[in-house]
Structure formats: structure tokens, C-alpha cells
Design an enzyme around this catalytic site. Sequence first.
Site, PDB file in Angstrom:
ATOM      1  NE  ARG A  48      -3.761  -2.254  -0.105  1.00 22.92           N
ATOM      2  CZ  ARG A  48      -3.515  -3.368  -0.817  1.00 22.92           C
ATOM      3  NH1 ARG A  48      -2.416  -3.471  -1.554  1.00 22.92           N
ATOM      4  NH2 ARG A  48      -4.368  -4.364  -0.804  1.00 22.92           N
TER       5      ARG A  48
ATOM      6  CB  SER B 183      -9.406  -1.181   3.209  1.00 25.52           C
ATOM      7  OG  SER B 183      -9.896  -2.351   2.594  1.00 25.52           O
TER       8      SER B 183
ATOM      9  CD  GLU C 270      -5.779   0.287   2.209  1.00 24.33           C
ATOM     10  OE1 GLU C 270      -6.232   0.105   1.066  1.00 24.33           O
ATOM     11  OE2 GLU C 270      -5.562  -0.639   3.010  1.00 24.33           O
TER      12      GLU C 270
END
Length: 295
Positions: A168, A217, A287
Amino acid sequence: MSILPIIKGEYKKDYNLKHLTWFKVGGNAEIFFKPFDSADLKSFLIQNNKKLPITTFGSGSNIIIRDGGIEGVVIKLGKNFNNIEFLDNHLIVGSSCLNYNLAKFCQANAISGFEFLVGIPGTIGGGVVMNAGAYGSAFQDIIVQIEALDFLGNFLTFTNKEIGFKYRGNNLPKDLILLKAIFKANKGDSQNILLKMNKINTTRSSTQPIKERTGGSTFKNPVGCKSWELIDKAGLRGYRIGGASMSELHCNFMINNGNATAKDLEDLGNFVRQKVFEDSGVELNWEIKRIGKYV
């Protein structure tokens, strides 16, 4: 406010960003700029010479714009940056192209390896920055090279290795505006590709609150475990602060129940982080990006 650079595109002052985000919350951009094309963007950056702070903005799918808004210039790349070109077994894709649209293009042209994009909200540019991934694949698996401008207007390219993909994220400089991504195009069977995409869509609709005002998310998965499991274990499924709650369907998704503020969402996320740490000793990392002035 400094004198604004001369441009071909469009400026809007004190522009509300709420309607551009999936959460439908947040304050205003001091200046909102949609460049006409890459030459216009380059000209703006050279003239600005880093005098005004710059924030880049994609589709608004994984971001909380804080209620106090964003100082300086918010740059959003529009339709002139969303092209898809198939050339010499490569795909050259504008950074504002939606992941879903690229997945559909690849299915129609029997290009495999892009099926997972049908389940990832947002743009190609955002996907590269986040190294977005799902269902066993991520951007690091399909990228060959990117083209970008830095905040001084210099044109730069980075190979997959130079991007430095990680979970990520990446190791790119922060002062970049992505223009294009270049992908290797591998031929596949159009019908098989469609079947994979349909399976992903079915899984998403049954396990994620895709019809809600959400940002995907909320937290990255810690090494060796799933964020949703830690949140559930801490008893926070459905937990609510103001107009924001953790989804009952998938408790790593935050939801605006209709009247949430950006503060509600960020406070909820930070409360969840605190309680999970107290319960499991694991620190959850955001995130979803949070930008702007917290009020």
C-alpha cells in the site's frame, strides 16, 4: 494569496470538495484547478515555482477531506488525462482513468491480468500511489513504467523497480503528479476474463458495503493478520461516533450514515485504532488518506 499562474484550464476559488469524495464530507479548496492538458499543467507548475502549496486529487474514493478545507491549490486531472492506448503490446493509460474502465477495456480487448481492477475504486494514478491491490494482485504486478511531473514542472519517468513498490505504498518522491502509467499487455481469453471479473463483483457485493458512502478499507492489514478481525475482536463492528460508523457488513469499512462530518470519521478511526491497540497490542495504520485542516 500569490498571483495565480496564467493557464488554459479552469480555476475555482473557495470550491467545495465534498461532492467529489465518496464519503461526501469535508471543506473547501482555497483554489481548485483543472488543467486543460499536460502542457497546461507543466506551465502552471513552472510559473508557480512552489510558491503556492499543491495538493493532488483523484476520484475521492479513499480520502477524507477535513472540515477546515485545504489551503493553496488542489489539482484534479480531468477527462483529457483518462485516455487508454494499446501500442506494441503495452497499454498507455492516463492517470485519471478509472480502474474499472481500464478493467472493462482489457476485457473487451482480451488482455489478461487486469481483472482485479474491477473491484478497486479510484483512478490509475491513485492506484499507483497506493499500490492498490485485491484478490491476490496489485499494481506492482502489472506496471512497467510511469510518467510524471514534479512540482517544478520537470518531466520524469520511473520504472517499476525505481517506483519501489511496497504494501500500500511506494518510495517515489512526494512532489509528483502522475500523468501516465505504462503496463505490459498479455493476451487472454475475453470470456474467461469476464468470468473472473463477475466473480470479483459478486464477492465484493456480498462482503463489502459498496452501496454506502464509504472510502474502502480504512486500515492497512498488519503483518500476519487482518484489520477487520482485530476490529471485530475489540467489539467495534457497527460502532458509531456522530454520523459515522464501522460497517456491520465489513468492519474495516467506515460509513457516513448521512450526516457525518469529516471530524466524525477521523475521530472514529482514531478511536478504533486506540481500542484495537488496547485489546490486541497491534497498531493499525490508516489506509485512507486524511488531508486538510482539522477543526
